[in-house]
Enzyme design. Sequence first.
Site, mmCIF file in Angstrom:
data_model
loop_
_atom_site.group_PDB
_atom_site.id
_atom_site.type_symbol
_atom_site.label_atom_id
_atom_site.label_comp_id
_atom_site.label_asym_id
_atom_site.label_seq_id
_atom_site.Cartn_x
_atom_site.Cartn_y
_atom_site.Cartn_z
ATOM 1 N N GLY A 141 -0.062 6.532 2.689
ATOM 2 C CA GLY A 141 -0.441 7.675 2.440
ATOM 3 C C GLY A 141 -1.957 7.757 1.655
ATOM 4 O O GLY A 141 -2.644 8.617 1.976
ATOM 5 N N GLU B 78 -9.254 -1.787 3.187
ATOM 6 C CA GLU B 78 -8.675 -0.708 3.884
ATOM 7 C C GLU B 78 -8.448 -0.848 5.361
ATOM 8 O O GLU B 78 -8.408 -0.015 6.147
ATOM 9 C CB GLU B 78 -9.550 0.697 3.605
ATOM 10 C CG GLU B 78 -10.043 0.846 2.266
ATOM 11 C CD GLU B 78 -8.854 0.965 1.272
ATOM 12 O OE1 GLU B 78 -7.700 1.069 1.539
ATOM 13 O OE2 GLU B 78 -9.404 1.190 0.052
#
Length: 394
Positions: A247, A373
Amino acid sequence: MSTAKYPDVSLADEVFDFHALLSPEEKEWAMKARDFAQTEIRPVIEDDFDKKYFRKELIPLIAQQGFLGMHIKGYGCAGASAVSYGLVCLEMEAVDSGWRTFVSVQGSLAMSAISKYGTEEQKNYWLPQMAKGEKLGCFGLTEPHGGSDPANMKTTAVLEGDTWVLNGAKRWIGLATLADLCIVWAMTDEGVRGFIVPTDTPGFVATAIDGKLAMRASIQCDIELTDVRLPADAILPGAQGLSGPFGCLNEARYGIIWGAMGAARACLDAAISRSKEREVFGKAIGSFQITQAKLADMTLEYEKGVLLALHIGRQKDAGTLNLAQISVGKLNSVREALKIAREARTILGGDGITGEFPVMRHMANLEAVRTYEGTDEIHQLVIGRALTRLNAFS
């Protein structure tokens, strides 16, 4: 230090007229970020990159602009829209990926973890201080054996009475040597859980990683956790399983979608400017058809990338954004930004590999952004899963 002149208004954006698509508030955030980045960071960034110096004295000034945790509502944060936050990321990365990374690590990762999953006591204590830049955070997820498989987490947290005991290691953790707290993700008997770890806790050791050829004007670290003892209330109660760190990662990935286009714009602007100054065969190289074709193609991909970022930002603000769209954006933005940087370097000729122009610095940084990421391959698999409804991760 670079002495090159770059336009205050992007030449690519003049043709694009992208700001015509923005609200007055969004334009205000973009201009505030551009003014700050161009005034405070651009004049010193080549020197900082060369010397491997993170200019931490800028942190209070960045906080004063309202950029830290700006997408969070309440707790001293600006509560700005997703598009506004994206525009700030674009302008910060237009001067250097390391500064967009700082805003991202503090706001999208550490602050978002507390905002999404923390108790009211945790939020009220940490978030106002972090928004002011008085407390710095970092985000401990990636481990030395590999970052693309967090389900194979080696770091553990064991509850002994009313005390959590953490052991393990993390790698490539931004800001860890400067941070006051680290959001550490660890495997427990209940699966992956997140913990707020004050960095002065005995057993927590952060060491800056040296020898980097990218992201040299920022800090990434190794972390060792040796019998780190925390009170029971150090846990983030709202996060259980990998959905917790993911998240937060999706918040950071969203910022990259915009940020990489900022790096692309800086390279494109440098190439446009230089094409009008550099002369061969008696005239500016920008007057040759092949150079104009290169600039046109670069501008096309930049415009498409920013329009995709805006579309994703509008979805995020509407609450309709899905995970596959984030992967589409991150994969496209970094991939195309790298192509733009490489093509811009050809227009600059040999001078393009020097610090007189920002292109090689951006290119090196983007190679790092391409990995963190989520690598290209991870995002390809996320998109492929959405298309086929078949899971290729295992």
